[in-house]
Design a protein around this motif. Sequence first.
Motif, PDB file in Angstrom:
ATOM      1  N   LEU A 174       0.858  -1.186   0.000  1.00  0.00           N
ATOM      2  CA  LEU A 174       0.000   0.000   0.000  1.00  0.00           C
ATOM      3  C   LEU A 174       0.890   1.232   0.000  1.00  0.00           C
ATOM      4  CD1 LEU A 174      -2.846   1.326   0.319  1.00  0.00           C
ATOM      5  CD2 LEU A 174      -2.482   1.200   2.799  1.00  0.00           C
ATOM      6  N   ASN A 175       0.584   2.189  -0.881  1.00  0.00           N
ATOM      7  CA  ASN A 175       1.344   3.436  -0.933  1.00  0.00           C
ATOM      8  C   ASN A 175       0.400   4.614  -0.717  1.00  0.00           C
ATOM      9  OD1 ASN A 175       4.128   4.633  -1.798  1.00  0.00           O
ATOM     10  ND2 ASN A 175       2.595   5.881  -2.840  1.00  0.00           N
ATOM     11  N   ILE A 176       0.796   5.517   0.183  1.00  0.00           N
ATOM     12  CA  ILE A 176      -0.028   6.681   0.523  1.00  0.00           C
ATOM     13  C   ILE A 176       0.814   7.938   0.349  1.00  0.00           C
ATOM     14  CG2 ILE A 176      -1.422   7.792   2.302  1.00  0.00           C
ATOM     15  CD1 ILE A 176      -1.629   5.035   3.678  1.00  0.00           C
ATOM     16  N   SER A 177       0.339   8.872  -0.448  1.00  0.00           N
ATOM     17  CA  SER A 177       1.021  10.156  -0.648  1.00  0.00           C
ATOM     18  C   SER A 177       0.204  11.264  -0.013  1.00  0.00           C
ATOM     19  CB  SER A 177       1.214  10.443  -2.143  1.00  0.00           C
ATOM     20  OG  SER A 177       2.073   9.486  -2.729  1.00  0.00           O
ATOM     21  N   LEU A 178       0.850  12.071   0.838  1.00  0.00           N
ATOM     22  CA  LEU A 178       0.164  13.135   1.561  1.00  0.00           C
ATOM     23  C   LEU A 178       0.902  14.456   1.380  1.00  0.00           C
ATOM     24  CD1 LEU A 178      -0.474  11.230   4.925  1.00  0.00           C
ATOM     25  CD2 LEU A 178      -2.116  11.593   3.075  1.00  0.00           C
ATOM     26  N   MET A 179       0.210  15.502   1.155  1.00  0.00           N
ATOM     27  CA  MET A 179       0.734  16.878   1.170  1.00  0.00           C
ATOM     28  C   MET A 179       1.838  17.122   0.135  1.00  0.00           C
ATOM     29  SD  MET A 179       0.973  17.492   5.303  1.00  0.00           S
ATOM     30  CE  MET A 179       2.229  16.209   5.472  1.00  0.00           C
ATOM     31  N   ASP A 180       1.949  16.239  -0.837  1.00  0.00           N
ATOM     32  CA  ASP A 180       2.977  16.364  -1.881  1.00  0.00           C
ATOM     33  C   ASP A 180       4.399  16.289  -1.316  1.00  0.00           C
ATOM     34  OD1 ASP A 180       1.060  16.657  -3.881  1.00  0.00           O
ATOM     35  OD2 ASP A 180       0.985  18.833  -3.615  1.00  0.00           O
TER      36      ASP A 180
ATOM     37  N   GLY B  37       4.827   4.006   2.641  1.00  0.00           N
ATOM     38  CA  GLY B  37       4.672   2.701   2.003  1.00  0.00           C
ATOM     39  C   GLY B  37       4.582   1.599   3.043  1.00  0.00           C
ATOM     40  N   ILE B  38       3.658   0.669   2.837  1.00  0.00           N
ATOM     41  CA  ILE B  38       3.474  -0.471   3.738  1.00  0.00           C
ATOM     42  C   ILE B  38       3.501  -1.747   2.906  1.00  0.00           C
ATOM     43  CG2 ILE B  38       1.982  -1.549   5.468  1.00  0.00           C
ATOM     44  CD1 ILE B  38       0.726   1.216   5.925  1.00  0.00           C
TER      45      ILE B  38
ATOM     46  N   TYR C 283      10.123  12.055   3.431  1.00  0.00           N
ATOM     47  CA  TYR C 283       9.595  13.409   3.589  1.00  0.00           C
ATOM     48  C   TYR C 283      10.517  14.389   2.883  1.00  0.00           C
ATOM     49  CZ  TYR C 283       7.689  17.631   5.691  1.00  0.00           C
ATOM     50  OH  TYR C 283       7.111  18.866   5.881  1.00  0.00           O
ATOM     51  N   LEU C 284       9.926  15.189   2.007  1.00  0.00           N
ATOM     52  CA  LEU C 284      10.677  16.196   1.266  1.00  0.00           C
ATOM     53  C   LEU C 284      10.783  17.451   2.131  1.00  0.00           C
ATOM     54  CD1 LEU C 284      12.023  16.614  -1.533  1.00  0.00           C
ATOM     55  CD2 LEU C 284       9.895  17.703  -2.268  1.00  0.00           C
ATOM     56  N   VAL C 285      11.891  17.582   2.839  1.00  0.00           N
ATOM     57  CA  VAL C 285      12.092  18.703   3.754  1.00  0.00           C
ATOM     58  C   VAL C 285      12.147  20.022   2.996  1.00  0.00           C
ATOM     59  CG1 VAL C 285      13.614  19.670   5.524  1.00  0.00           C
ATOM     60  CG2 VAL C 285      13.331  17.193   5.339  1.00  0.00           C
ATOM     61  N   MET C 286      12.853  20.019   1.888  1.00  0.00           N
ATOM     62  CA  MET C 286      12.940  21.156   0.978  1.00  0.00           C
ATOM     63  C   MET C 286      13.202  20.594  -0.415  1.00  0.00           C
ATOM     64  SD  MET C 286      16.723  22.664   2.043  1.00  0.00           S
ATOM     65  CE  MET C 286      16.242  22.869   3.765  1.00  0.00           C
ATOM     66  N   PRO C 287      13.078  21.387  -1.460  1.00  0.00           N
ATOM     67  CA  PRO C 287      13.248  20.819  -2.803  1.00  0.00           C
ATOM     68  C   PRO C 287      14.534  20.039  -3.004  1.00  0.00           C
ATOM     69  CG  PRO C 287      12.336  23.037  -2.951  1.00  0.00           C
ATOM     70  CD  PRO C 287      12.653  22.803  -1.494  1.00  0.00           C
ATOM     71  N   ALA C 288      15.604  20.410  -2.284  1.00  0.00           N
ATOM     72  CA  ALA C 288      16.883  19.738  -2.489  1.00  0.00           C
ATOM     73  C   ALA C 288      17.152  18.638  -1.466  1.00  0.00           C
ATOM     74  CB  ALA C 288      18.023  20.759  -2.434  1.00  0.00           C
ATOM     75  N   LEU C 289      16.297  18.505  -0.437  1.00  0.00           N
ATOM     76  CA  LEU C 289      16.586  17.583   0.669  1.00  0.00           C
ATOM     77  C   LEU C 289      15.419  16.638   0.918  1.00  0.00           C
ATOM     78  CD1 LEU C 289      18.447  16.700   3.004  1.00  0.00           C
ATOM     79  CD2 LEU C 289      17.359  18.480   4.411  1.00  0.00           C
ATOM     80  N   ASN C 290      15.700  15.341   0.853  1.00  0.00           N
ATOM     81  CA  ASN C 290      14.689  14.317   1.100  1.00  0.00           C
ATOM     82  C   ASN C 290      15.209  13.366   2.185  1.00  0.00           C
ATOM     83  OD1 ASN C 290      12.244  12.943   0.693  1.00  0.00           O
ATOM     84  ND2 ASN C 290      13.188  11.507  -0.724  1.00  0.00           N
ATOM     85  N   VAL C 291      14.373  13.083   3.184  1.00  0.00           N
ATOM     86  CA  VAL C 291      14.740  12.195   4.290  1.00  0.00           C
ATOM     87  C   VAL C 291      13.811  10.986   4.279  1.00  0.00           C
ATOM     88  CG1 VAL C 291      14.975  11.965   6.789  1.00  0.00           C
ATOM     89  CG2 VAL C 291      15.580  14.123   5.680  1.00  0.00           C
ATOM     90  N   ALA C 292      14.376   9.791   4.463  1.00  0.00           N
ATOM     91  CA  ALA C 292      13.575   8.566   4.426  1.00  0.00           C
ATOM     92  C   ALA C 292      13.846   7.719   5.663  1.00  0.00           C
ATOM     93  CB  ALA C 292      13.888   7.765   3.166  1.00  0.00           C
ATOM     94  N   PHE C 293      12.818   6.977   6.092  1.00  0.00           N
ATOM     95  CA  PHE C 293      12.902   6.081   7.245  1.00  0.00           C
ATOM     96  C   PHE C 293      12.278   4.745   6.867  1.00  0.00           C
ATOM     97  CE2 PHE C 293      10.687   4.148  10.840  1.00  0.00           C
ATOM     98  CZ  PHE C 293      11.727   3.974  11.749  1.00  0.00           C
ATOM     99  N   ASP C 294      12.854   3.644   7.354  1.00  0.00           N
ATOM    100  CA  ASP C 294      12.343   2.318   7.020  1.00  0.00           C
ATOM    101  C   ASP C 294      12.419   1.409   8.240  1.00  0.00           C
ATOM    102  OD1 ASP C 294      11.496   0.258   5.003  1.00  0.00           O
ATOM    103  OD2 ASP C 294      13.396  -0.631   5.615  1.00  0.00           O
ATOM    104  N   TYR C 295      11.361   0.606   8.432  1.00  0.00           N
ATOM    105  CA  TYR C 295      11.344  -0.382   9.522  1.00  0.00           C
ATOM    106  C   TYR C 295      10.805  -1.699   8.979  1.00  0.00           C
ATOM    107  CZ  TYR C 295      10.093  -2.894  13.762  1.00  0.00           C
ATOM    108  OH  TYR C 295       9.984  -3.857  14.736  1.00  0.00           O
TER     109      TYR C 295
END
Length: 211
Positions: A22-28, A33-34, A76-88
């Motif tokens: 399942l993929n959920i996109s919020l707030m652009d 992802g699950i 999460y796209l912190v700013m146009p040039a910076l993207n942070v990802a987390f996985d468990y």
Amino acid sequence: ATSDLVVDATQVGSGFAPILGLNISLMDKLNIGIRYEGMAALELTNENDDPEARMFIDGEVTNADMPAMLGVGLSYLVMPALNVAFDYNMYFNEGANWDGKEADVENGSEIAIGVEYALSDALLLSGGYLMATAGAKDAYQTDLSYSLNSNTFGVGAKYSLNPQLAITLAYSSTSYDEGQNSGAEYTAGINADETYGKTATVFAIGLQKSF
């Protein structure tokens, strides 16, 4: 006295597992992802032409299920040039059939975090960390099969030569916690106090083509 053992054997098997995602996109900016993978029942059959083999006897079957797992990731796209990802990820080892070895494990898990930063329109830099908990108890470990907790650090870069072609570089280093098994029975059938450890280093280079 002991002597070296030479074993030329193959284990063959196949399994099937359902996979749901399942993929959920919020707030652009936020993407979630699950993924769930069901257990794959797996039997491995030995193929060994040596009639005097004491290990991996021809035709002998071993249960080696692939455990079910649940994974959750978000970016999460912190700013146009910076993207942070987390996985468990959670691995349900206790529900697998490993011919009784599942009694010597707990469920395993992985936690990871990654960062991507666009230094320019052409150059993308990345870095990440992964902590893996294998769930193996001391009684599980043997010289033929051991599973250790680990920590992995990695960095990477992607340079776009043009909109369709890019070069990628990557490096990672994994350190494993030391494992042990007092009184382990190893391949020669002798009990011994054993310790287990290793490290892994990976370099990679790639060419990425978009159509």
